[in-house]
Write a protein that holds these residues in place. Structure first.
Motif, short mmCIF file in Angstrom:
data_model
loop_
_atom_site.label_atom_id
_atom_site.label_comp_id
_atom_site.label_asym_id
_atom_site.label_seq_id
_atom_site.Cartn_x
_atom_site.Cartn_y
_atom_site.Cartn_z
N ILE A 199 -3.04 70.13 41.77
CA ILE A 199 -3.22 69.85 40.71
C ILE A 199 -3.57 67.84 41.68
O ILE A 199 -2.86 67.40 42.05
CB ILE A 199 -2.94 68.85 39.10
CG1 ILE A 199 -3.03 70.38 38.71
CG2 ILE A 199 -4.05 68.40 38.78
CD1 ILE A 199 -2.17 70.47 37.35
N ASN A 200 -4.93 67.92 42.08
CA ASN A 200 -5.27 66.50 42.48
C ASN A 200 -5.55 65.39 40.85
O ASN A 200 -7.10 65.59 40.46
CB ASN A 200 -6.87 66.60 43.42
CG ASN A 200 -5.86 67.14 45.11
OD1 ASN A 200 -4.51 66.79 45.15
ND2 ASN A 200 -6.67 68.41 45.18
N VAL A 201 -4.43 64.37 41.42
CA VAL A 201 -4.91 62.99 40.45
C VAL A 201 -6.58 62.51 40.40
O VAL A 201 -5.69 61.61 41.83
CB VAL A 201 -3.34 62.90 40.16
CG1 VAL A 201 -4.04 61.44 38.33
CG2 VAL A 201 -2.47 63.44 39.44
N ASP A 202 -6.76 62.24 40.08
CA ASP A 202 -7.88 60.98 40.64
C ASP A 202 -7.45 59.39 40.39
O ASP A 202 -7.73 58.82 41.35
CB ASP A 202 -8.99 61.29 39.74
CG ASP A 202 -9.70 60.98 40.75
OD1 ASP A 202 -10.55 61.23 41.68
OD2 ASP A 202 -11.21 59.85 39.88
N SER A 203 -7.20 59.51 39.96
CA SER A 203 -6.44 57.81 38.93
C SER A 203 -5.31 57.61 39.03
O SER A 203 -4.67 58.28 38.33
CB SER A 203 -6.92 57.51 38.75
OG SER A 203 -7.25 57.30 37.17
N PHE A 204 -4.08 56.09 38.78
CA PHE A 204 -3.04 56.03 38.42
C PHE A 204 -3.35 55.45 36.58
O PHE A 204 -1.91 56.60 35.77
CB PHE A 204 -2.49 54.43 38.67
CG PHE A 204 -2.57 54.28 40.09
CD1 PHE A 204 -1.91 54.89 40.83
CD2 PHE A 204 -3.08 52.96 40.35
CE1 PHE A 204 -1.54 54.65 42.05
CE2 PHE A 204 -2.59 52.72 41.63
CZ PHE A 204 -2.01 53.72 42.56
N ALA A 205 -4.15 56.08 35.88
CA ALA A 205 -3.95 55.82 34.52
C ALA A 205 -4.18 57.67 34.61
O ALA A 205 -3.50 58.00 33.53
CB ALA A 205 -5.89 55.55 34.07
N GLU A 206 -4.85 58.53 35.20
CA GLU A 206 -4.59 60.48 35.03
C GLU A 206 -3.10 60.21 35.69
O GLU A 206 -2.88 61.83 34.74
CB GLU A 206 -5.21 60.86 36.05
CG GLU A 206 -5.23 62.25 35.48
CD GLU A 206 -6.42 63.40 36.53
OE1 GLU A 206 -5.56 64.06 36.90
OE2 GLU A 206 -7.39 62.78 37.01
N LEU A 207 -2.46 60.05 36.25
CA LEU A 207 -1.02 60.82 36.46
C LEU A 207 -0.20 60.23 35.26
O LEU A 207 0.59 61.30 35.29
CB LEU A 207 -0.20 59.40 37.36
CG LEU A 207 0.59 60.19 37.96
CD1 LEU A 207 0.77 61.49 38.58
CD2 LEU A 207 0.88 59.16 39.20
N ASP A 208 -0.51 58.88 34.56
CA ASP A 208 0.63 58.73 33.49
C ASP A 208 0.34 60.24 31.77
O ASP A 208 1.10 60.21 31.06
CB ASP A 208 -0.29 57.93 32.44
CG ASP A 208 -0.07 56.04 33.48
OD1 ASP A 208 1.38 56.44 34.73
OD2 ASP A 208 -0.30 55.26 33.12
N ARG A 209 -0.44 60.57 32.42
CA ARG A 209 -1.06 61.75 31.49
C ARG A 209 -0.23 62.93 31.37
O ARG A 209 0.06 63.83 30.23
CB ARG A 209 -2.39 61.86 30.61
CG ARG A 209 -3.61 60.85 30.96
CD ARG A 209 -4.17 61.74 29.93
NE ARG A 209 -5.45 60.52 29.79
CZ ARG A 209 -7.02 59.85 29.55
NH1 ARG A 209 -7.35 61.25 30.27
NH2 ARG A 209 -7.17 59.28 28.82
N TYR A 210 1.00 63.06 32.69
CA TYR A 210 0.92 64.57 33.38
C TYR A 210 2.60 64.71 31.90
O TYR A 210 3.44 63.71 32.43
CB TYR A 210 1.22 64.60 33.90
CG TYR A 210 -0.68 65.13 34.80
CD1 TYR A 210 -0.52 66.05 34.63
CD2 TYR A 210 -1.38 64.20 35.47
CE1 TYR A 210 -2.14 66.85 35.72
CE2 TYR A 210 -2.48 64.47 35.62
CZ TYR A 210 -2.58 65.81 35.80
OH TYR A 210 -3.79 66.51 36.28
N PRO A 211 2.68 65.99 31.52
CA PRO A 211 3.89 65.06 30.87
C PRO A 211 5.40 65.97 32.30
O PRO A 211 5.31 66.45 32.83
CB PRO A 211 3.95 66.67 30.43
CG PRO A 211 2.91 67.55 30.31
CD PRO A 211 2.06 66.67 31.35
#
Length: 418
Positions: free
Chosen positions: A114-126
């Protein structure tokens, strides 16, 4: 003029009838040739994902899955589509707009990467076992049109490389990150910007792995896609040339330190597809003759709305209604004809001032190199039905021609609105 053998075989096999006014023809031999070229250009350990957005036909995706390829999904819907086509979790998930619900659903059987597109998205992964990569914008000067230049400063994609310290901090605190992803742009006029973007990722990966907090955790570099379609290894923009440039300029990419991931789409599909469309009317005017066909801006969105940068190549027509003789667009001249589509606006024009004999109603025009980024952008303007898809192998057309996807019914076509 010689009849098109694929269209003829499809008619003889009962796959194309009177109600079929447009047919997509797809050559599986060309697809397999392009797959072989990519695999032979990179180390055996490389993971090759084909961009679903370039050609989302399940009948074609299944062929790729059977070849052991991976799928690159640019949305949750494409991720689901890849599953339907048989890829399982052999997928790479890229999207700048993944929702929390989509992420939660994907975690049940996580994609390979899974390629995370932003720091904000990174915070959503459990916490879990999903392998995450961080997309980096290399902020390089592009060599393509602005709408496809994803690696330029100000792009909507990825974390800018200028946020260098924040990137290092993200890897320090996030043990789930084990990959870097870059995609500098698509349909580039030269390979150097793509090579430069990859070089930036390797330098960054080496730096991150040299930090005690990360301890060599990055093991994968996803170099994205973006290659134009080429037929020969000696073409200046070929995948072979790209790999040679990477080998000479970014040798660390090939020394076994990192697993390579590719995400080519157009390169695999474009030349495998053609579109045959029937001439319905021929309408002379004081300026030119209009040849009215059954496909236009519905399938060729870029080519019609941005004709400055994209063109449709007309292969030819045949008086018996099943033709594909050589007939390329010529310079504007008073005797040429325009090929116009069926949609209800004046700009629905596929080609202007086409040289050669004017086709007649009932003839077929064949449009070349339509296997990628054409019908995958299908527009529902005027609510026209998606055409049938015929698969074949050019090495033995009559024995291999088959229906890959049936033509939409009227009910199918309007169901999106009901």
């Amino acid at each position: 003029m010689s009849a098109d053998p694929v269209l003829r075989a499809a008619v003889d096999a009962g796959l194309v009838g009177e109600a079929d006014t447009t047919v997509i023809l797809y050559d599986l031999d060309v697809l397999e040739r392009q797959v072989r070229r990519v695999r032979s250009s990179f180390p055996p350990s490389a993971l090759h994902a084909v961009a679903v957005k370039s050609n989302p036909l399940v009948c074609v995706l299944r062929e790729l899955a059977n070849l052991g390829m991976y799928a690159e999904a640019a949305s949750a819907e494409e991720l689901f589509l890849a599953g339907v086509a048989g890829f399982g979790n052999r997928t790479v998930w890229d999207s700048p707009a993944k929702t929390a619900l989509e992420i939660e659903a994907a975690m049940a059987d996580p994609p390979t990467l899974i390629n995370v597109d932003s720091f904000a998205e990174l915070d959503r992964y459990p916490p879990g076992h999903a392998r995450l990569g961080l997309r980096i914008n290399p902020e390089r000067l592009p060599d393509t049109i602005s709408s496809l230049a994803t690696g330029v400063a100000g792009s909507k994609f990825g974390v800018p490389i200028s946020q260098h310290s924040e990137i290092l901090e993200a890897f320090d605190r996030e043990p789930r990150l084990s990959a870097l992803h870059v995609h500098s742009g698509s349909n580039s006029r030269s390979l150097q910007p793509m090579v430069d973007g990859v070089a930036t990722m390797v330098e960054l990966a080496d730096e991150i792995n040299g930090r005690s907090a990360t301890g060599g955790r990055i093991d994968t570099i996803d170099i994205g896609g973006g290659l134009r379609y080429t037929e020969h290894a000696d073409d200046t923009l070929s995948v072979e040339r790209y790999a040679d440039m990477l080998t000479s300029q970014v040798p660390r990419l090939f020394d076994g330190s990192y697993r390579i991931v590719t995400e080519f789409g157009r390169f695999h599909h474009l030349g495998a597809g053609r579109t045959a469309t029937r001439v319905e009317y021929v309408t002379p005017s004081s300026q030119h003759t209009n040849v009215v066909v059954h496909v236009g801006a519905d399938s060729f969105v870029r080519e019609v709305y941005d004709s400055e940068h994209w063109t449709v190549r007309i292969a030819g027509s045949d008086g018996d209604g099943l033709g594909a003789a050589s007939q390329a667009p010529g310079e504007p001249n008073p005797v040429g004809f325009n090929v116009v589509g069926p949609l209800c606006f004046e700009g629905d024009v596929l080609a202007r001032s086409v040289a050669g004999a004017v086709p007649e109603p009932g003839d077929w025009l064949v449009l070349e190199d339509t296997g990628a980024n054409t019908f995958s952008l299908w527009s529902r303007h005027c609510s026209r039905a998606f055409p049938a898809v015929v698969l074949y192998r050019s090495s033995d057309i009559e024995a291999t021609v088959r229906l890959g996807k049936r033509r939409e019914s009227v009910a199918d076509a309007i169901s999106i609105w009901t």
